[in-house]
Scaffold this motif. Structure first.
Motif, PDB file in Angstrom:
ATOM      1  N   GLY A 146      -0.534   1.474  -7.684  1.00 41.41           N
ATOM      2  CA  GLY A 146       0.116   1.923  -6.865  1.00 41.41           C
ATOM      3  C   GLY A 146      -0.198   3.253  -7.122  1.00 41.41           C
ATOM      4  O   GLY A 146       0.161   3.973  -6.426  1.00 41.41           O
ATOM      5  N   ILE A 202       0.758  -1.499   0.120  1.00 35.04           N
ATOM      6  CA  ILE A 202       0.105   0.407   0.477  1.00 35.04           C
ATOM      7  C   ILE A 202       0.596   1.024  -0.182  1.00 35.04           C
ATOM      8  O   ILE A 202       1.705   1.340   0.865  1.00 35.04           O
ATOM      9  CB  ILE A 202      -1.243  -0.327   1.683  1.00 35.04           C
ATOM     10  CG1 ILE A 202      -1.746  -1.095   1.323  1.00 35.04           C
ATOM     11  CG2 ILE A 202      -1.622   1.318   1.013  1.00 35.04           C
ATOM     12  CD1 ILE A 202      -2.500  -1.257   2.292  1.00 35.04           C
ATOM     13  N   LYS A 203       0.724   1.973  -0.943  1.00 37.69           N
ATOM     14  CA  LYS A 203       1.283   2.684  -0.642  1.00 37.69           C
ATOM     15  C   LYS A 203       3.064   3.057  -0.932  1.00 37.69           C
ATOM     16  O   LYS A 203       4.008   3.472  -0.442  1.00 37.69           O
ATOM     17  CB  LYS A 203       0.790   4.383  -0.050  1.00 37.69           C
ATOM     18  CG  LYS A 203       0.224   4.531  -0.522  1.00 37.69           C
ATOM     19  CD  LYS A 203      -0.716   5.425   0.828  1.00 37.69           C
ATOM     20  CE  LYS A 203       0.472   6.343   1.652  1.00 37.69           C
ATOM     21  NZ  LYS A 203      -0.416   6.903   2.751  1.00 37.69           N
ATOM     22  N   TRP A 244      -7.207   2.501   5.051  1.00 40.25           N
ATOM     23  CA  TRP A 244      -6.773   1.288   4.726  1.00 40.25           C
ATOM     24  C   TRP A 244      -5.430   1.108   5.353  1.00 40.25           C
ATOM     25  O   TRP A 244      -5.063   0.022   5.709  1.00 40.25           O
ATOM     26  CB  TRP A 244      -6.497   0.285   3.384  1.00 40.25           C
ATOM     27  CG  TRP A 244      -7.898   0.194   2.864  1.00 40.25           C
ATOM     28  CD1 TRP A 244      -8.886   0.483   2.223  1.00 40.25           C
ATOM     29  CD2 TRP A 244      -8.584  -1.719   2.612  1.00 40.25           C
ATOM     30  NE1 TRP A 244     -10.136   0.034   1.812  1.00 40.25           N
ATOM     31  CE2 TRP A 244      -9.581  -1.640   2.387  1.00 40.25           C
ATOM     32  CE3 TRP A 244      -7.662  -2.090   3.137  1.00 40.25           C
ATOM     33  CZ2 TRP A 244     -10.227  -3.035   2.309  1.00 40.25           C
ATOM     34  CZ3 TRP A 244      -8.132  -3.842   3.446  1.00 40.25           C
ATOM     35  CH2 TRP A 244      -9.629  -3.484   2.824  1.00 40.25           C
ATOM     36  N   GLU A 245      -4.422   1.833   5.438  1.00 39.97           N
ATOM     37  CA  GLU A 245      -3.260   2.055   4.699  1.00 39.97           C
ATOM     38  C   GLU A 245      -2.965   1.539   7.004  1.00 39.97           C
ATOM     39  O   GLU A 245      -2.010   0.587   7.087  1.00 39.97           O
ATOM     40  CB  GLU A 245      -2.196   3.560   4.780  1.00 39.97           C
ATOM     41  CG  GLU A 245      -0.586   3.023   5.422  1.00 39.97           C
ATOM     42  CD  GLU A 245       0.184   4.369   4.685  1.00 39.97           C
ATOM     43  OE1 GLU A 245       1.681   4.184   4.483  1.00 39.97           O
ATOM     44  OE2 GLU A 245      -0.354   5.456   4.186  1.00 39.97           O
ATOM     45  N   ASP A 272       1.201  -3.821  -5.710  1.00 42.85           N
ATOM     46  CA  ASP A 272       0.723  -2.557  -5.073  1.00 42.85           C
ATOM     47  C   ASP A 272      -0.584  -1.899  -5.341  1.00 42.85           C
ATOM     48  O   ASP A 272      -0.838  -1.862  -6.310  1.00 42.85           O
ATOM     49  CB  ASP A 272       1.160  -1.500  -5.462  1.00 42.85           C
ATOM     50  CG  ASP A 272       1.451  -0.181  -4.476  1.00 42.85           C
ATOM     51  OD1 ASP A 272       0.504   0.208  -3.778  1.00 42.85           O
ATOM     52  OD2 ASP A 272       2.576   0.697  -4.373  1.00 42.85           O
ATOM     53  N   ILE A 330      -2.189   6.914  -7.517  1.00 42.23           N
ATOM     54  CA  ILE A 330      -2.653   7.604  -6.848  1.00 42.23           C
ATOM     55  C   ILE A 330      -3.370   8.928  -7.396  1.00 42.23           C
ATOM     56  O   ILE A 330      -4.161   9.607  -6.556  1.00 42.23           O
ATOM     57  CB  ILE A 330      -2.600   6.991  -5.691  1.00 42.23           C
ATOM     58  CG1 ILE A 330      -1.715   8.256  -5.264  1.00 42.23           C
ATOM     59  CG2 ILE A 330      -2.987   6.172  -5.233  1.00 42.23           C
ATOM     60  CD1 ILE A 330      -1.714   8.212  -3.261  1.00 42.23           C
ATOM     61  N   LEU A 375      -7.655   5.573   1.386  1.00 42.06           N
ATOM     62  CA  LEU A 375      -6.955   4.407   1.276  1.00 42.06           C
ATOM     63  C   LEU A 375      -5.372   5.121   2.001  1.00 42.06           C
ATOM     64  O   LEU A 375      -5.554   3.354   3.434  1.00 42.06           O
ATOM     65  CB  LEU A 375      -6.076   5.507  -0.240  1.00 42.06           C
ATOM     66  CG  LEU A 375      -4.552   5.293  -0.540  1.00 42.06           C
ATOM     67  CD1 LEU A 375      -4.465   3.101  -0.141  1.00 42.06           C
ATOM     68  CD2 LEU A 375      -4.080   5.363  -1.257  1.00 42.06           C
ATOM     69  N   GLN A 376      -6.008   6.088   3.441  1.00 40.81           N
ATOM     70  CA  GLN A 376      -5.396   6.333   3.976  1.00 40.81           C
ATOM     71  C   GLN A 376      -5.941   4.753   5.889  1.00 40.81           C
ATOM     72  O   GLN A 376      -4.909   4.445   6.076  1.00 40.81           O
ATOM     73  CB  GLN A 376      -5.790   7.492   5.165  1.00 40.81           C
ATOM     74  CG  GLN A 376      -4.356   7.784   6.222  1.00 40.81           C
ATOM     75  CD  GLN A 376      -2.692   7.855   5.764  1.00 40.81           C
ATOM     76  OE1 GLN A 376      -2.852   8.346   4.626  1.00 40.81           O
ATOM     77  NE2 GLN A 376      -2.526   7.365   5.983  1.00 40.81           N
ATOM     78  N   GLN A 428       2.309   9.819  -2.708  1.00 37.63           N
ATOM     79  CA  GLN A 428       2.600   9.921  -1.431  1.00 37.63           C
ATOM     80  C   GLN A 428       1.179  11.182  -1.537  1.00 37.63           C
ATOM     81  O   GLN A 428       1.226  12.047  -1.639  1.00 37.63           O
ATOM     82  CB  GLN A 428       3.469  10.942  -1.227  1.00 37.63           C
ATOM     83  CG  GLN A 428       5.270   8.913  -1.280  1.00 37.63           C
ATOM     84  CD  GLN A 428       6.354   9.690   0.117  1.00 37.63           C
ATOM     85  OE1 GLN A 428       6.795  11.189  -0.086  1.00 37.63           O
ATOM     86  NE2 GLN A 428       6.937   9.122   0.237  1.00 37.63           N
ATOM     87  N   SER A 456      -2.961   0.438  -3.995  1.00 37.12           N
ATOM     88  CA  SER A 456      -3.178   1.110  -3.462  1.00 37.12           C
ATOM     89  C   SER A 456      -5.031   2.020  -4.006  1.00 37.12           C
ATOM     90  O   SER A 456      -5.605   2.007  -3.575  1.00 37.12           O
ATOM     91  CB  SER A 456      -2.107   2.407  -3.119  1.00 37.12           C
ATOM     92  OG  SER A 456      -1.122   1.773  -2.450  1.00 37.12           O
ATOM     93  N   ARG A 457      -4.776   2.300  -5.407  1.00 32.59           N
ATOM     94  CA  ARG A 457      -5.810   2.179  -6.555  1.00 32.59           C
ATOM     95  C   ARG A 457      -6.478   1.541  -6.315  1.00 32.59           C
ATOM     96  O   ARG A 457      -8.525   2.288  -6.566  1.00 32.59           O
ATOM     97  CB  ARG A 457      -5.605   2.558  -7.510  1.00 32.59           C
ATOM     98  CG  ARG A 457      -7.017   3.429  -8.602  1.00 32.59           C
ATOM     99  CD  ARG A 457      -5.905   4.107 -10.284  1.00 32.59           C
ATOM    100  NE  ARG A 457      -7.020   4.984 -10.424  1.00 32.59           N
ATOM    101  CZ  ARG A 457      -6.888   5.798 -10.209  1.00 32.59           C
ATOM    102  NH1 ARG A 457      -5.654   6.644  -9.839  1.00 32.59           N
ATOM    103  NH2 ARG A 457      -6.784   7.425 -11.077  1.00 32.59           N
TER     104      ARG A 457
END
Length: 199
Positions: A132, A88-89, A148-149, A115, A134, A145-146, A169, A117-118
């Motif tokens: 990855g 992720i990211k 999830w991270e 990855d 985003i 997404l945050q 980022q 992320s998207r």
């Protein structure tokens, strides 16, 4: 006297029950047997559960900070001897302890070894979103997404970091009235490349 009459008479004589009561009890015993058998794990299933627990209990393998997306794909769960990894990211996490979700046949299996992320930000299972990148995501999607991270940081061990020509980022910047907004900052990683010298 036919065989049917003989059997029905024998049931009544030996059990003291009417044939209807006898067959009802017999059916109920079969149902209870099936239920009780279903509560226990078969020997083959026990071996699979034990192996999954071994993955969860073993020490995570640290990959370092120079992992490419191609190298990460080798950890998608297709090789049962390798840990199950997901990024992720750009941050790579060992998700082996959740093999039932991210391993082959699991609901999130397509995220493993990538990855994602998207896809996580968009809550998408579309293969084109397994990246990855985003850029272009809305503030609410970046918040998802945050979240999830944070969950991954809390639950799983970070084992490495992806490298590449470009990385995205999320940064927060204060506005004039003091509120914070999120924006995607595009970072170029300049790798030093040596060109061959002409002689």
């Amino acid at each position: 006297m036919g065989p049917y009459t003989t059997v029905m008479g024998g049931i009544t004589e030996y059990t003291g029950l009417s044939p209807a009561a006898f067959f009802t009890i017999l059916a109920m015993m079969a149902v209870v047997y099936k239920l009780v058998c279903g509560m226990f794990v078969a020997a083959g299933d026990y071996v699979a559960v034990k192996k999954a627990n071994e993955y969860a209990l073993r020490e995570p393998v640290q990959l370092g900070e120079n992992v490419t997306e191609e190298q990460l794909r080798a950890y998608d769960g297709s090789d049962p001897e390798k840990p199950l990894l997901m990024a992720i990211k750009g941050q790579i996490y060992d998700v082996s302890r959740s093999r039932m979700f991210y391993g082959p046949g699991g609901p999130y299996a397509l995220f493993a070894g990538r990855d994602a992320s998207r896809a996580l930000a968009l809550m998408s299972f579309d293969p084109k979103d397994l990246t990855g990148n985003i850029e272009g995501l809305s503030a609410s999607e970046l918040d998802v997404l945050q979240d999830w991270e944070y969950k991954f940081m809390e639950k799983y061990v970070k084992v490495g970091q992806l490298v590449g020509a470009e990385r995205n980022q999320i940064e927060t910047e204060p506005t004039e009235n003091g509120d914070k907004i999120q924006e995607v900052k595009h970072i170029e990683e300049n790798e030093t490349q040596q060109s061959p010298t002409s002689e």
